[in-house]
Design an enzyme around this catalytic site. Sequence first.
Site, PDB file in Angstrom:
ATOM      1  N   ASN A  31      19.692 -27.945   9.648  1.00  0.00           N
ATOM      2  CA  ASN A  31      18.746 -27.881  10.760  1.00  0.00           C
ATOM      3  C   ASN A  31      19.140 -26.858  11.826  1.00  0.00           C
ATOM      4  O   ASN A  31      18.291 -26.300  12.486  1.00  0.00           O
ATOM      5  CB  ASN A  31      18.565 -29.268  11.382  1.00  0.00           C
ATOM      6  CG  ASN A  31      19.857 -30.018  11.560  1.00  0.00           C
ATOM      7  OD1 ASN A  31      20.598 -30.230  10.594  1.00  0.00           O
ATOM      8  ND2 ASN A  31      20.163 -30.413  12.770  1.00  0.00           N
ATOM      9  N   CYS A  64      23.201 -30.221  21.557  1.00  0.00           N
ATOM     10  CA  CYS A  64      22.222 -30.468  20.513  1.00  0.00           C
ATOM     11  C   CYS A  64      22.094 -31.952  20.224  1.00  0.00           C
ATOM     12  O   CYS A  64      21.035 -32.455  19.900  1.00  0.00           O
ATOM     13  CB  CYS A  64      22.610 -29.745  19.227  1.00  0.00           C
ATOM     14  SG  CYS A  64      21.745 -28.191  19.065  1.00  0.00           S
TER      15      CYS A  64
HETATM   16  C1  PLP Z   1      14.876 -34.059  12.022  1.00  0.00           C
HETATM   17  C2  PLP Z   1      15.899 -34.363  11.007  1.00  0.00           C
HETATM   18  C3  PLP Z   1      16.179 -35.675  10.651  1.00  0.00           C
HETATM   19  C4  PLP Z   1      15.554 -36.859  11.348  1.00  0.00           C
HETATM   20  O1  PLP Z   1      14.210 -36.990  10.999  1.00  0.00           O
HETATM   21  P1  PLP Z   1      13.303 -38.090  11.743  1.00  0.00           P
HETATM   22  O2  PLP Z   1      12.054 -38.121  10.928  1.00  0.00           O
HETATM   23  O3  PLP Z   1      13.076 -37.523  13.095  1.00  0.00           O
HETATM   24  O4  PLP Z   1      14.025 -39.368  11.749  1.00  0.00           O
HETATM   25  C5  PLP Z   1      17.106 -35.882   9.653  1.00  0.00           C
HETATM   26  N1  PLP Z   1      17.708 -34.871   9.039  1.00  0.00           N
HETATM   27  C6  PLP Z   1      17.464 -33.586   9.346  1.00  0.00           C
HETATM   28  C7  PLP Z   1      18.156 -32.505   8.620  1.00  0.00           C
HETATM   29  C8  PLP Z   1      16.548 -33.295  10.341  1.00  0.00           C
HETATM   30  O5  PLP Z   1      16.326 -32.019  10.653  1.00  0.00           O
END
Ligand code: PLP
Length: 406
Positions: free
Chosen positions: A155, A330
């Site tokens: 991410n 973050c």
């Molecule tokens: C955003 C994100 C999550 C969490 O997702 P939600 O649907 O907001 O719970 C988990 N893993 C990664 C890699 C993400 O980018």
Amino acid sequence: MNQRKLIYLDNNATTPCDPRVVDAMLPYFFEKHGNAASRSHQFGWEAEDAVDYAREQIAKLLNVEDKEIIFTSGATESNNLAIKGVFEMYAKKGNHIITVETEHKAILDTCGHLEKQGAEITYLKVKEDGLVDLAALEAAIKPNTILISVMWANNETGVIQPMQEIAKLCEKHGVLFHSDATQAVGKIPTHPRELGVHLMSFTAHKMYGPKGVGALYVSRKNPRVKVTAQMDGGGHERGMRSGTLNVPGIVGFGKAAEIAREEMGKDAERLSKLRDHLEAELTKMEETKVNGNVGSRMPHVSNISFKHVEGEGLMMTFNQNIAVSSGSACTSASLEPSYVLVGMGLGDDLAHSSIRFSLGRFTTQEEVDQAIELVRNGVNHMRELSPIWEMYLDGVDLSKIEWTAH
Ligand SMILES: *Cc1c(COP(=O)(O)O)cnc(C)c1O
């Protein structure tokens, strides 16, 4: 510039809901408001049909069977269900799980929780480019290893892990493979069955769908995988996830998947050009560094360190004209440097000076050009004010300076 339009370059945090998705969802709030589990009337059947259709749309995007999709409230829940669910279901086989230091908190904290319950967790380091070291991964596998969990794409950096190679190692050693594919699904092809991924988490709100709905792919054959439910109740979703289904959300998720299947190729092509342009322009400035393996990276993400510029401060110079994320704060309100960047060997200073730009379907060329201008001005401004930058220009070796006063 008195008419201010905020430029959104934080699509890895969440994407706007595509208007076509919103349109698809609307009827399911009022006219078609049924509970998909109500078997005795029209409202229920209509809702069930809508959920079935969405499941099909999502399965098609992944090239899997409809029944392999378990709806959840988001990727956090999917990750919890996958990891805790496998740990409980396969307790007789072993208690060792391998994951990676740069995973999302929804993985790391879930593993931390299981450690208190007797799980043995290996947190692998990554190489400087953010990729998993395959030899280290294989060396970590033991007879009691039941699961390897590696995210598809990071991410913060957009770095894409060598999924095929990891899957091969899992196959060779008879270990289940889970991937948090939240940042990859809907943006690049993600076909878990073809690759040998047995469980895969993803969420609608990172692929132009609504918030609060996600899914876990669970392989139903070769191997047939089962996870212990983490919520007790009506036994929905083949007994793996109880709770009344979020019908409008699921309908939107399905529509988002359908659009992604049709448009991800052209979106990726357009966005990678814009991203490359942004990156080329910004790295023309001195002392900038792109973080993560640029050859194995999502098309819309760029993580750049601007040396001697504090990221949060830089963001303030944008005066709320650009929405981005910095390598600080973050995960918390405190100014901790990003553990993902630190895990890749960046010093705290470089981690603090990094900005994540994540473009999306609705990002325009004009916005990118404006962002380049704003970032360039901001960096120059911060550096002009900085005595450290002046020392750098004077050729002082900053690593040799004794900063503390004695
Ligand atoms: C955003 C994100 C999550 C969490 O997702 P939600 O649907 O907001 O719970 C988990 N893993 C990664 C890699 C993400 O980018």
